[in-house]
Design an enzyme around this catalytic site. Structure first.
Site, PDB file in Angstrom:
ATOM      1  N   GLY A  48      -7.533  -4.635  -2.849  1.00 50.02           N
ATOM      2  CA  GLY A  48      -6.846  -3.312  -2.894  1.00 50.02           C
ATOM      3  C   GLY A  48      -5.322  -3.486  -2.531  1.00 50.02           C
ATOM      4  O   GLY A  48      -4.768  -4.103  -1.678  1.00 50.02           O
ATOM      5  N   GLN A 100       2.935  -0.878   0.178  1.00 52.53           N
ATOM      6  CA  GLN A 100       2.822  -2.386   0.470  1.00 52.53           C
ATOM      7  C   GLN A 100       3.936  -3.038  -0.410  1.00 52.53           C
ATOM      8  O   GLN A 100       4.198  -4.278  -0.047  1.00 52.53           O
ATOM      9  CB  GLN A 100       1.625  -2.944   0.386  1.00 52.53           C
ATOM     10  N   CYS A 114      -6.014  -7.307   5.474  1.00 56.55           N
ATOM     11  CA  CYS A 114      -5.048  -6.699   4.738  1.00 56.55           C
ATOM     12  C   CYS A 114      -4.115  -7.550   4.164  1.00 56.55           C
ATOM     13  O   CYS A 114      -3.641  -8.550   4.940  1.00 56.55           O
ATOM     14  CB  CYS A 114      -4.402  -5.587   5.613  1.00 56.55           C
ATOM     15  N   LEU A 115      -3.444  -7.429   3.045  1.00 56.74           N
ATOM     16  CA  LEU A 115      -2.061  -8.196   2.479  1.00 56.74           C
ATOM     17  C   LEU A 115      -1.157  -8.209   3.113  1.00 56.74           C
ATOM     18  O   LEU A 115      -0.121  -9.039   3.305  1.00 56.74           O
ATOM     19  CB  LEU A 115      -2.085  -7.925   0.952  1.00 56.74           C
ATOM     20  N   HIS A 157      -9.417   2.204   3.839  1.00 60.27           N
ATOM     21  CA  HIS A 157      -8.543   1.289   4.434  1.00 60.27           C
ATOM     22  C   HIS A 157      -7.067   1.619   3.617  1.00 60.27           C
ATOM     23  O   HIS A 157      -6.213   1.742   4.076  1.00 60.27           O
ATOM     24  CB  HIS A 157      -8.979  -0.088   4.134  1.00 60.27           C
ATOM     25  N   GLU A 158      -7.169   1.925   2.278  1.00 63.04           N
ATOM     26  CA  GLU A 158      -5.905   1.860   1.614  1.00 63.04           C
ATOM     27  C   GLU A 158      -5.569   3.448   1.739  1.00 63.04           C
ATOM     28  O   GLU A 158      -3.987   3.525   1.732  1.00 63.04           O
ATOM     29  CB  GLU A 158      -6.291   1.828  -0.019  1.00 63.04           C
ATOM     30  N   HIS A 187      -3.041   3.472   4.646  1.00 63.63           N
ATOM     31  CA  HIS A 187      -1.608   2.941   4.164  1.00 63.63           C
ATOM     32  C   HIS A 187      -0.752   4.006   3.606  1.00 63.63           C
ATOM     33  O   HIS A 187       0.422   3.903   4.136  1.00 63.63           O
ATOM     34  CB  HIS A 187      -1.649   1.893   3.165  1.00 63.63           C
TER      35      HIS A 187
HETATM   36 NI    NI Z   1      -4.185  -3.254   3.649  1.00 62.52          NI
END
Ligand code: NI
Length: 169
Positions: free
Chosen positions: A46, A51, A94-95, A136-137, A140
């Site tokens: 995701g 990001q 998370c990236l 989660h996304e 962000h």
């Molecule tokens: Ni994330």
């Protein structure tokens, strides 16, 4: 399509609240294409636009397993219409917080509304991995990272570790 750089903590841009999208047009689809390519290359499941430094309420996701055909999903202006009282813990990563994994407790089921790749309004239920990932996304989009759900000590340790990795790289 193009690969974009993924921002990592403690980049202050990740704390920004993203703006709603007015229209799903070719420019936005190009952004979503770049986001998916960047996410697959990372690799991740995701990615939110913030990001890669774009403060728009846009998310891409693919929950297909490695040996399964790709199942790209696109979410524009996602909203949670309903969330279950029942929660479930899940070990998240998370990236933007590379190599850090920890358990977060979130509602087990949610009802969503969003615009898809073509600007069509979709309402659907999410549970399991899908529910975890979309929540989660969506965090962000409001400048919230999964480590913000952890204790202050764990959060500070995570950021420290990522900074150390960045220095070593
Ligand atoms: Ni994330």
């Amino acid at each position: 399509m193009a690969l974009r750089d993924i921002l990592v903590v403690p980049d202050p841009i990740l704390k920004k609240v993203s703006d709603r999208v007015d229209v799903v047009d070719d420019d936005l689809r190009a952004l979503m294409d770049d986001m998916l390519e960047t996410m697959y290359a990372a690799p991740g499941i995701g990615l939110a636009a913030i990001q890669i430094g774009v403060a728009k309420r846009v998310i891409v996701m693919d929950l297909a397993k490695q040996d399964e055909p790709k199942e790209p999903r696109h979410f524009v202006n996602p909203e949670i219409l309903w969330a279950s009282e029942e929660t479930q813990p899940y070990e998240e990563g998370c990236l933007s917080v590379p190599e850090i994994y920890d358990e977060v407790e979130r509602p087990a089921h949610v009802k969503l509304r969003y615009l898809d790749y073509h600007g069509k309004t979709i309402e659907e239920d999410a549970e399991g991995m899908y529910a975890v990932c979309i929540q989660h996304e969506m965090d962000h989009l409001d400048g919230v990272l999964f480590i913000d759900h952890l204790s202050r000590l764990k959060r500070e340790q995570a950021v420290k570790k990522v900074k150390k990795q960045a220095k070593a790289a």
